[in-house]
Design an enzyme around this catalytic site. Sequence first.
Site, PDB file in Angstrom:
ATOM      1  N   SER A 413       0.835  -1.200   0.000  1.00 35.24           N
ATOM      2  CA  SER A 413       0.000   0.000   0.000  1.00 35.24           C
ATOM      3  C   SER A 413       0.868   1.249   0.000  1.00 35.24           C
ATOM      4  O   SER A 413       0.359   2.356   0.047  1.00 35.24           O
ATOM      5  CB  SER A 413      -0.925   0.009   1.217  1.00 35.24           C
ATOM      6  OG  SER A 413      -0.138  -0.048   2.383  1.00 35.24           O
ATOM      7  N   GLU A 446      -5.628  -0.111  -7.121  1.00 33.74           N
ATOM      8  CA  GLU A 446      -4.590   0.790  -7.641  1.00 33.74           C
ATOM      9  C   GLU A 446      -3.503  -0.063  -8.279  1.00 33.74           C
ATOM     10  O   GLU A 446      -2.949  -0.953  -7.629  1.00 33.74           O
ATOM     11  CB  GLU A 446      -3.968   1.609  -6.491  1.00 33.74           C
ATOM     12  CG  GLU A 446      -4.634   2.941  -6.240  1.00 33.74           C
ATOM     13  CD  GLU A 446      -3.899   3.762  -5.172  1.00 33.74           C
ATOM     14  OE1 GLU A 446      -3.893   4.990  -5.275  1.00 33.74           O
ATOM     15  OE2 GLU A 446      -3.348   3.183  -4.218  1.00 33.74           O
TER      16      GLU A 446
END
Length: 714
Positions: A413, A446
Amino acid sequence: MKGTVNYELRGDIAVLEVDNPPVNPLSSGVRVGLCDQFDKANNDENVRGIVLKGAGNAFIAGADISEFGQKMEGPDLHTALKNIEYSEKPVVAAINGPALGGGLETALCCNYRIATEKSIVGLPEVNLGLLPGAGGTQRLPRIVGPSQALKIMLSGVPVPAKKALDQGILDSISTGDLVEDAISFLHKKLDETTEHPKVRDLNEKLVEARGNENVMAEAKALASKSRKGQFAPGQIIKCVEAAIEEDDFDAGMKKESDLFLECLLHPQREAMIHIFFGERTAGKILDVPKDTETQKIGSAGVVGSGTMGGGIAMNFANAGIPVIVLDQDEKNLERGIGVIEKNYQMMVDRGRLSQEMKDGVMSLITPSLNYEDLGDCDIVVEAVYENLELKQEIFKKLDDVVKGDAILASNTSGLDIDAISSVTERPDKVVGTHFFSPANIMRLLEIVRGEKTSKETLATIMKLGKVIKKAAVMSLNAPGFIGNRMLYGYTHQANMLLLEGALPNQVDTALESFGMNMGPFRMFDLVGLDLGWRARKLAKLETPLTNKIADALCEQERFGQKNGKGFYNYSDGSRAPNPAPENEEIYVKVAEENGFTRRDISDEEIVDRCILGLVNEGAKILEEGVAQRSSDMDIVYINGYGFPIWRGGPMFYANSIGLDKVLEKINKFAEKDEDFWKPADLLVAMANNGGKFADAPTDDLKKEKLAFKQEVKY
Ligand code: 3H9
């Protein structure tokens, strides 16, 4: 004019084909074609009946969404559909793929409907801030009853063919050649009768519902629960109310048209259509040509069987892709697979999955303790905790055991994807895939592009994103990627507001009234206040100003929801936050110690500072080329961070209030906090020339920036 309708004569049946690739929306050329070709068939005395189908793999995907808000060419849809409903010769809709929105409304104007097994039908207009405005709100309740019709229209979820047959939306399902089956069906009807049914004449289910207040009450409850803040659901309910109450079909249609127009003119419509196209645009990478070859992903591996790993594995299994879940610890692995099983069981218990389907997906998930088992996977996603050395160690192992042309992805992340890929012999095949928790539910993905990630790898991952039904957005390999970097601006402001005088409940309520799914302090409590506090203690780091209150709460053992007290109090494992007045002393003390004089803060200031904090950071991300376009950031915020879809995302929202106004507000905030509120150069430039984020920068400029950025080391 876009699109056409082809005409073919098969014996005594005219087969009309809506041809407007790829999904046959009812663009101007199609509407002209429907009028002309229905006239032609009705005027040809050799024709006894008509079959209406779509070209390619779709029936009709609805009205042409790109025409809304534009000047309309050609006949309107109502005129085209009247031609079908009043056709002198009976019409069968041969539904060969999605029949959505205006597509299903077209089919409902036909006398009969027959579909392939894999087709779907539905009225998803609500997702675009609209209502089904071509008779859907009047005709569907006549077939399935108002209660069921409202569920279909308010959820916007398509109905699979088999279920649509059970509900009476379809008359038959074809398992062979659809057009031939439709022609045989029509011949049979022509032999049986001269009276072919029209949906508009069916009144029984509406009359039955008259006086039953539960129907509307249930619909209102559903809308307020699942479509908070949205305008269209209430309009849909009013349309169905009219269908029930009006004796005359055309009076109901008139009401529907009036209410449709109100939706069309409502700002939510533009915002939600922006998101519809934004999601599709996000899948396009500027310097990756459309025809770039992609690799086949027929099998997958996931390293790590924790919450993230398990959720990621479910995505593959749900898409029918066999997946090996690897963990080095037998107990963890057992627990992880158990959690997956429990998640699926919950879906079975709630009637969202059949036992057979659950068995099917579970059979695609294989636990493993052995890296060698991943050797033949087409992709392996690493999903262990955030530690660069650990991830590098895993990637080295994967590089050794997994076949050379497989993609290796990291669910990091925030770690540097280039530092991860550097330990492998295939940095071109390494990419970041940042899933959001819970990964089996959250739509955002993402995709992090490393310096050496190849175009083929990116194209493959974007395609995979679509297969596993994610809203995939590409970010360059920069700190925080897109989402978490923007979030920083938002949470920073929330914490500053708390120091300056606002209370958590006020901040959360103001932002939730704006439409955010969850206010920041509720979010902090959910995530746990102690994570940062513990990490800082361990590393002997000083607490940043914005974390001082949270750290002070941790010192009082207030860690958030996990131990029932944080910014709020929680009783007996409940997730409902209750005010915690005992904290106010701490807020005042920490504020005073840090030189703040607490004051009353308006809700407007709270919303402006938090949301414009997001926007300004977003402008910087755009300026640096970390995101390709402003709409990508809107997709990230709506799908990953609970931003209200009906506001179109933070960047669209900024455009809609005017970038000059945004800059004015930011400059005003800068008078008190110059460092934080330095406006992005791009924002200043766009505000000064009256532009919108969507106009900037140009494609060429973005490409240059992208190339430039890739030379930069983060
Ligand atoms: C309506 O019907 C109002 C009426 O009730 C009343 C009128 C008076 N129009 O999604 P994909 C484009 S409102 C224009 O990637 P898939 C899409 O942008 C409408 N364009 O394909 C994309 O373009 P590009 C209600 C449309 O196979 C390309 O087609 N209907 C439309 O994954 C491929 O799309 C809906 O809300 C459209 N209607 O999924 C259904 N639809 O290639 C909307 C698609 O340039 N559509 N495009 O990026 C869908 O849900 C999906 O497209 C569908 C196919 C399931 C059909």
